[in-house]
Design an enzyme around this catalytic site. Structure first.
Site, PDB file in Angstrom:
ATOM      1  NE  ARG A 238      15.277 -50.383 -22.381  1.00  0.00           N
ATOM      2  CZ  ARG A 238      15.770 -51.368 -21.620  1.00  0.00           C
ATOM      3  NH1 ARG A 238      15.223 -52.558 -21.664  1.00  0.00           N
ATOM      4  NH2 ARG A 238      16.805 -51.167 -20.833  1.00  0.00           N
TER       5      ARG A 238
ATOM      6  CD  GLU B  35      21.758 -47.907 -12.729  1.00  0.00           C
ATOM      7  OE1 GLU B  35      21.131 -47.959 -13.794  1.00  0.00           O
ATOM      8  OE2 GLU B  35      21.280 -47.440 -11.680  1.00  0.00           O
TER       9      GLU B  35
END
Ligand code: AMP
Length: 207
Positions: A95, A132
């Site tokens: 992205r 994460e």
């Protein structure tokens, strides 16, 4: 007295911008009254438990689908760097390519992709890092940066900062100078910004 010339055909309604349905334009009218920040936030979709249980995924696809919102994000990310010399925008797969490529064009800078392993041909340099959710690796092509090149590292979102820190390590190892990091979205509570200090961090939507 000369008569005013009548138009032969009634004036046509102004055209709908390419890629925007008339329905979407009508629907977006009341939302245009939102502040720029609220306008953009309304286009980030929270997806609970994706891609793993416990993760609140910030989906930027609705934002990209709205030309005005995409434009606003690019304006916001470019603004701090107008007049600053940026040689290279390094975008993080995948992205980060969307924002990074468009930003490079706006800043008259080169674009260098930082990719997942095995995607770049030729000699590459690689770093591993924690996410994460899970772990990952990033690669850069050897010799893609001039020595001392001023590099802006771009991704869609800053979470723990592991990805961006790894990107910074790669850029520095290749002789680049990390001038700043830029993100459309930042998850403040994960304190990723601290991992990138003292390098400046620009982010538009902080949660
Ligand atoms: P981190 O290394 O923890 O800062 O994670 C940042 C990278 O993981 C970015 O490339 C993001 O696209 C992706 N990412 C991490 N957490 C999220 C999230 N909650 N929503 C969307 N993307 C995320």
């Amino acid at each position: 007295m000369a008569q005013k010339k009548q138009p032969r055909t009634p004036p046509r309604p102004s055209p709908t911008p390419r890629g925007v349905s008339k329905g979407a334009l009508q629907k977006s009218k009341p939302r245009d009254e939102l502040s720029p920040d609220a306008y953009l936030r309304a286009r980030i979709r929270d997806v609970p438990d994706f891609p793993r249980p416990g993760i609140m995924f910030k989906d930027i696809v609705p934002l990209l689908a709205d030309p005005k919102a995409f434009h606003m994000v690019l304006d916001g990310l470019a603004h701090p760097f107008i007049g600053e010399h940026v040689d290279v925008v390094a975008g993080i797969e995948a992205r980060g390519f969307i924002f990074g490529g468009a930003l490079a064009a706006r800043l008259n800078a080169s674009f260098v992709p930082l990719r997942k392993p095995g995607k770049l041909p030729g000699e590459t340099d690689r770093v591993s890092y924690a996410l994460e959710y899970g772990a990952n690796e990033l690669e850069i092509q050897d010799d893609s940066l001039e020595n001392g090149a001023k590099v802006l590292i771009v991704d869609d979102l800053l979470a723990t900062g592991g990805t961006a820190a790894a990107a910074g390590e790669l850029v520095r190892r290749q002789g680049g100078y990390v001038a700043a990091y830029a993100f459309a979205v930042e998850l403040d509570f994960l304190k990723g910004r601290r991992k990138l200090a003292p390098t400046p961090v620009v982010s538009l939507l902080r949660y």
